[in-house]
Motif scaffolding. Structure first.
Motif, mmCIF file in Angstrom:
data_model
loop_
_atom_site.group_PDB
_atom_site.id
_atom_site.type_symbol
_atom_site.label_atom_id
_atom_site.label_comp_id
_atom_site.label_asym_id
_atom_site.label_seq_id
_atom_site.Cartn_x
_atom_site.Cartn_y
_atom_site.Cartn_z
ATOM 1 N N ALA A 21 0.837 -1.206 0.000
ATOM 2 C CA ALA A 21 0.000 0.000 0.000
ATOM 3 C C ALA A 21 0.869 1.253 0.000
ATOM 4 C CB ALA A 21 -0.918 0.000 1.225
ATOM 5 N N ARG A 22 1.920 1.234 0.790
ATOM 6 C CA ARG A 22 2.820 2.389 0.864
ATOM 7 C C ARG A 22 3.484 2.646 -0.489
ATOM 8 N NH1 ARG A 22 5.581 0.818 5.043
ATOM 9 N NH2 ARG A 22 4.628 2.124 6.665
ATOM 10 N N ARG A 23 3.911 1.572 -1.162
ATOM 11 C CA ARG A 23 4.548 1.741 -2.471
ATOM 12 C C ARG A 23 3.576 2.320 -3.488
ATOM 13 N NH1 ARG A 23 6.550 -3.335 -0.986
ATOM 14 N NH2 ARG A 23 5.154 -4.443 -2.440
ATOM 15 N N LEU A 24 2.276 2.088 -3.276
ATOM 16 C CA LEU A 24 1.255 2.604 -4.191
ATOM 17 C C LEU A 24 0.757 3.994 -3.792
ATOM 18 C CD1 LEU A 24 -0.757 -0.704 -4.661
ATOM 19 C CD2 LEU A 24 0.577 0.479 -6.433
ATOM 20 N N GLY A 25 1.332 4.563 -2.730
ATOM 21 C CA GLY A 25 1.014 5.937 -2.375
ATOM 22 C C GLY A 25 0.268 6.141 -1.076
ATOM 23 N N ALA A 26 -0.180 5.057 -0.416
ATOM 24 C CA ALA A 26 -0.864 5.213 0.871
ATOM 25 C C ALA A 26 0.133 5.641 1.943
ATOM 26 C CB ALA A 26 -1.547 3.910 1.271
ATOM 27 N N GLN A 27 -0.376 6.352 2.931
ATOM 28 C CA GLN A 27 0.442 6.725 4.093
ATOM 29 C C GLN A 27 0.122 5.758 5.236
ATOM 30 O OE1 GLN A 27 0.706 10.943 5.138
ATOM 31 N NE2 GLN A 27 -0.385 11.441 3.240
ATOM 32 N N ILE A 28 1.151 5.114 5.763
ATOM 33 C CA ILE A 28 1.012 4.165 6.864
ATOM 34 C C ILE A 28 1.741 4.760 8.068
ATOM 35 C CG2 ILE A 28 1.341 1.798 7.645
ATOM 36 C CD1 ILE A 28 -0.394 1.985 5.141
ATOM 37 N N ARG A 29 0.989 5.132 9.083
ATOM 38 C CA ARG A 29 1.575 5.820 10.228
ATOM 39 C C ARG A 29 1.399 4.974 11.496
ATOM 40 N NH1 ARG A 29 -1.030 11.872 9.289
ATOM 41 N NH2 ARG A 29 -0.464 12.046 7.064
ATOM 42 N N GLU A 30 2.501 4.529 12.034
ATOM 43 C CA GLU A 30 2.474 3.767 13.284
ATOM 44 C C GLU A 30 2.734 4.700 14.463
ATOM 45 O OE1 GLU A 30 4.398 -0.338 12.731
ATOM 46 O OE2 GLU A 30 5.287 0.847 11.109
ATOM 47 N N GLY A 31 2.242 4.300 15.640
ATOM 48 C CA GLY A 31 2.448 5.102 16.843
ATOM 49 C C GLY A 31 1.571 6.329 16.916
ATOM 50 N N VAL A 32 0.469 6.336 16.162
ATOM 51 C CA VAL A 32 -0.486 7.450 16.201
ATOM 52 C C VAL A 32 -1.808 6.900 16.730
ATOM 53 C CG1 VAL A 32 -1.695 9.233 14.917
ATOM 54 C CG2 VAL A 32 0.639 8.592 14.249
ATOM 55 N N ARG A 33 -2.195 7.335 17.894
ATOM 56 C CA ARG A 33 -3.380 6.786 18.559
ATOM 57 C C ARG A 33 -4.616 7.637 18.273
ATOM 58 N NH1 ARG A 33 -3.788 3.091 22.316
ATOM 59 N NH2 ARG A 33 -1.511 3.124 22.549
ATOM 60 N N VAL A 34 -5.653 6.985 17.756
ATOM 61 C CA VAL A 34 -6.931 7.667 17.561
ATOM 62 C C VAL A 34 -7.662 7.687 18.897
ATOM 63 C CG1 VAL A 34 -9.166 7.565 16.414
ATOM 64 C CG2 VAL A 34 -7.082 7.072 15.126
ATOM 65 N N GLU A 35 -8.011 8.882 19.344
ATOM 66 C CA GLU A 35 -8.674 9.037 20.644
ATOM 67 C C GLU A 35 -10.194 9.077 20.528
ATOM 68 O OE1 GLU A 35 -6.696 12.597 21.895
ATOM 69 O OE2 GLU A 35 -5.026 11.478 22.801
ATOM 70 N N ARG A 36 -10.695 9.621 19.415
ATOM 71 C CA ARG A 36 -12.145 9.655 19.235
ATOM 72 C C ARG A 36 -12.471 9.951 17.774
ATOM 73 N NH1 ARG A 36 -13.860 15.192 19.390
ATOM 74 N NH2 ARG A 36 -12.142 16.560 20.013
ATOM 75 N N LEU A 37 -13.687 9.595 17.403
ATOM 76 C CA LEU A 37 -14.220 9.966 16.105
ATOM 77 C C LEU A 37 -14.785 11.379 16.180
ATOM 78 C CD1 LEU A 37 -16.180 6.694 15.170
ATOM 79 C CD2 LEU A 37 -13.787 7.252 14.699
ATOM 80 N N LEU A 38 -14.635 12.133 15.115
ATOM 81 C CA LEU A 38 -15.185 13.481 15.042
ATOM 82 C C LEU A 38 -16.544 13.423 14.356
ATOM 83 C CD1 LEU A 38 -11.980 15.457 13.940
ATOM 84 C CD2 LEU A 38 -12.940 15.256 16.246
ATOM 85 N N ARG A 39 -17.563 13.822 15.080
ATOM 86 C CA ARG A 39 -18.925 13.785 14.545
ATOM 87 C C ARG A 39 -19.501 15.178 14.474
ATOM 88 N NH1 ARG A 39 -23.863 9.677 16.299
ATOM 89 N NH2 ARG A 39 -25.479 10.638 14.977
ATOM 90 N N GLU A 40 -20.048 15.506 13.322
ATOM 91 C CA GLU A 40 -20.773 16.768 13.142
ATOM 92 C C GLU A 40 -22.164 16.427 12.631
ATOM 93 O OE1 GLU A 40 -18.503 19.320 10.612
ATOM 94 O OE2 GLU A 40 -16.784 19.412 11.995
ATOM 95 N N GLY A 41 -23.153 16.510 13.513
ATOM 96 C CA GLY A 41 -24.514 16.121 13.161
ATOM 97 C C GLY A 41 -24.588 14.637 12.874
ATOM 98 N N ASP A 42 -25.051 14.300 11.688
ATOM 99 C CA ASP A 42 -25.189 12.899 11.306
ATOM 100 C C ASP A 42 -24.053 12.446 10.399
ATOM 101 O OD1 ASP A 42 -27.509 12.534 12.748
ATOM 102 O OD2 ASP A 42 -28.802 13.153 11.082
ATOM 103 N N ARG A 43 -22.901 13.041 10.567
ATOM 104 C CA ARG A 43 -21.757 12.654 9.733
ATOM 105 C C ARG A 43 -20.489 12.526 10.582
ATOM 106 N NH1 ARG A 43 -20.765 12.107 4.553
ATOM 107 N NH2 ARG A 43 -18.584 12.121 3.909
ATOM 108 N N ILE A 44 -19.715 11.476 10.312
ATOM 109 C CA ILE A 44 -18.368 11.349 10.865
ATOM 110 C C ILE A 44 -17.434 12.046 9.883
ATOM 111 C CG2 ILE A 44 -16.553 9.770 11.605
ATOM 112 C CD1 ILE A 44 -19.106 9.714 13.322
ATOM 113 N N VAL A 45 -16.727 13.059 10.374
ATOM 114 C CA VAL A 45 -15.929 13.900 9.475
ATOM 115 C C VAL A 45 -14.430 13.649 9.612
ATOM 116 C CG1 VAL A 45 -17.689 15.693 9.406
ATOM 117 C CG2 VAL A 45 -15.874 15.804 11.143
ATOM 118 N N GLY A 46 -14.030 12.801 10.569
ATOM 119 C CA GLY A 46 -12.614 12.542 10.754
ATOM 120 C C GLY A 46 -12.360 11.955 12.120
ATOM 121 N N VAL A 47 -11.107 12.092 12.582
ATOM 122 C CA VAL A 47 -10.714 11.557 13.884
ATOM 123 C C VAL A 47 -9.834 12.559 14.612
ATOM 124 C CG1 VAL A 47 -10.811 9.163 13.066
ATOM 125 C CG2 VAL A 47 -8.623 10.408 13.026
#
Length: 405
Positions: free
Chosen positions: A160-186
């Protein structure tokens, strides 16, 4: 300003890594976040089986066979050594009263299109010399396969990385970001990231993260414990189960001749813990022996009870292992749903969130799940039907005390 990407994947196990690979193949800008290191969770803490032997006919078998059928080509595409062995798997038995049930299993599996043979004790020992004279026979399925699970994940992530994806280790997601009825990020411990689609592929942690956005997931934790020996002579190139392990599988329990009392070991009763009696030999010659099973919640440590159960049963059933040196033991938390199928679906009630979690047999089903998620994002036709994996399907439960596969 928030960082932005098209797709953000939470979790660096086999499901997350396979999703990143299949999205990157389609040219979709993708970021994968892993709190620890790749394969730190359930994926990196198992025996490495891609097990076809007892998979239920229907969506469960379909998930695995979509991976198994093309696995040689897939490994070539990933361009990595995953210690792949496609030599098949055995389930041995030592009690003549078990023979009729094993014979019936072979007949049923062949009728279902899963190739299987009933071996004599000598034929079983010819394939697996480690097995003792007390083994009377074994079922053999040529489709059972083994990988080194950490290398399996790293192969997908590396491609995946060779095809352009970013793979980041050691990054902890603490919560989902919700705005109304949509998840907009983390929100992470390194800042917020906005995404058009968030893919929750966090295994046993998925319900906790979903709850940060007010969502409930019917996914539950099971602890599996494994013992690793020091290296021994390299002679076992098949994956192996003892017959007592079969009582964990509904395919086996549903046989008319099945009698639970014939497939329970006294040691399990004494330790008040079940054993999924399986072994595989790694490329370095060490054996992985497992798996003691229980449901203590998120307990990631092995305990003496589980290690004792594993050691006692294997020393009884395979006496040569009494000579094995002890290397280490560990535990993993396996996520499960009550129907044994993962959730792979856009989450009902909100936009922007795809759940890909609850994989009991992730080595085989994870790569297919990655393809399914990619098809949801790109709009392409899925490789198999998505309907059995819907989040709102009938029968799922928010509480569960145990699991039968």
């Amino acid at each position: 300003m928030r960082e932005k990407t098209d797709v953000l994947i939470v979790g660096g196990g086999i499901v997350g890594a396979a999703t990143a690979y299949h999205l990157a193949r389609q040219g979709v800008p993708t970021v994968l976040l892993e709190a620890e290191t790749l394969a730190w969770g359930a994926t990196g803490r198992n025996l490495g089986f891609i097990w076809v032997h007892t998979r239920k006919v229907g969506p469960e078998l379909d998930l695995v066979m979509a991976t198994r059928t093309g696995i040689d080509q897939l490994v070539g595409e990933l361009d990595a050594d995953v210690e792949l062995q496609t030599n098949g798997g055995l389930v041995f038995f030592q009690d003549e009263r078990q023979a009729p049930v094993m014979r019936e299993l072979v007949e049923q599996r062949n009728a279902n299109g899963v190739p299987m043979t009933l071996l004599s004790g000598d034929e079983a020992r010819e394939l697996v010399p480690l097995l003792p004279p007390a083994v009377l026979g074994a079922t053999y399925c040529p489709l059972d396969t083994q990988v080194e699970p950490t290398l399996w994940v790293q192969a997908f992530a590396g491609a995946a990385r060779r095809l352009g994806a970013q793979i980041r280790e050691g990054v902890r997601v603490e919560r989902l970001l919700r705005e109304g009825d949509r998840i907009v990020g983390v929100a992470t411990d390194a800042g917020e990231i906005e995404a058009r689609d968030v893919v929750l592929a966090a295994g046993g942690w998925a319900p906790e993260l979903a709850a940060t956005a007010g969502l409930e997931l019917p996914i539950h934790p099971m602890r599996l414990q494994i013992v690793q020996t020091l290296p021994m002579p390299r002679e076992t190139r098949h994956i192996v189960y003892g017959s007592n392990a079969l009582k964990q599988y509904s395919t086996f329990q549903d046989l008319p001749s099945f009698d639970d009392s014939l497939f329970v070991n006294e040691v399990e009763w004494r330790h008040d813990m079940l054993l999924l009696e399986g072994l595989s030999q790694k490329a370095d010659g060490s054996y992985l022996l497992g798996c003691a099973m229980d449901y203590p919640g998120f307990v990631w440590d092995a305990d003496l009870r589980g290690v004792s159960l594993i050691n006692e049963v294997f020393m009884e059933h395979i006496p040569r292992l009494r000579e094995a040196g002890f290397a280490k033991a560990w535990a993993g938390i396996l996520p499960f749903t009550v129907d044994n199928l993962p959730i792979v679906d856009r989450m009902p009630g909100v936009d922007g969130l795809i759940v890909a979690a609850g994989h009991v047999f992730g080595n085989g089903s994870g790569p297919t799940s990655g393809q399914l998620v990619a098809s949801m994002v790109t709009g392409e036709a899925p490789v198999i039907s998505l309907e059995p994996f819907r989040a709102a399907r009938d029968g799922l439960q928010l509480t569960a005390d145990s699991s039968v596969w």
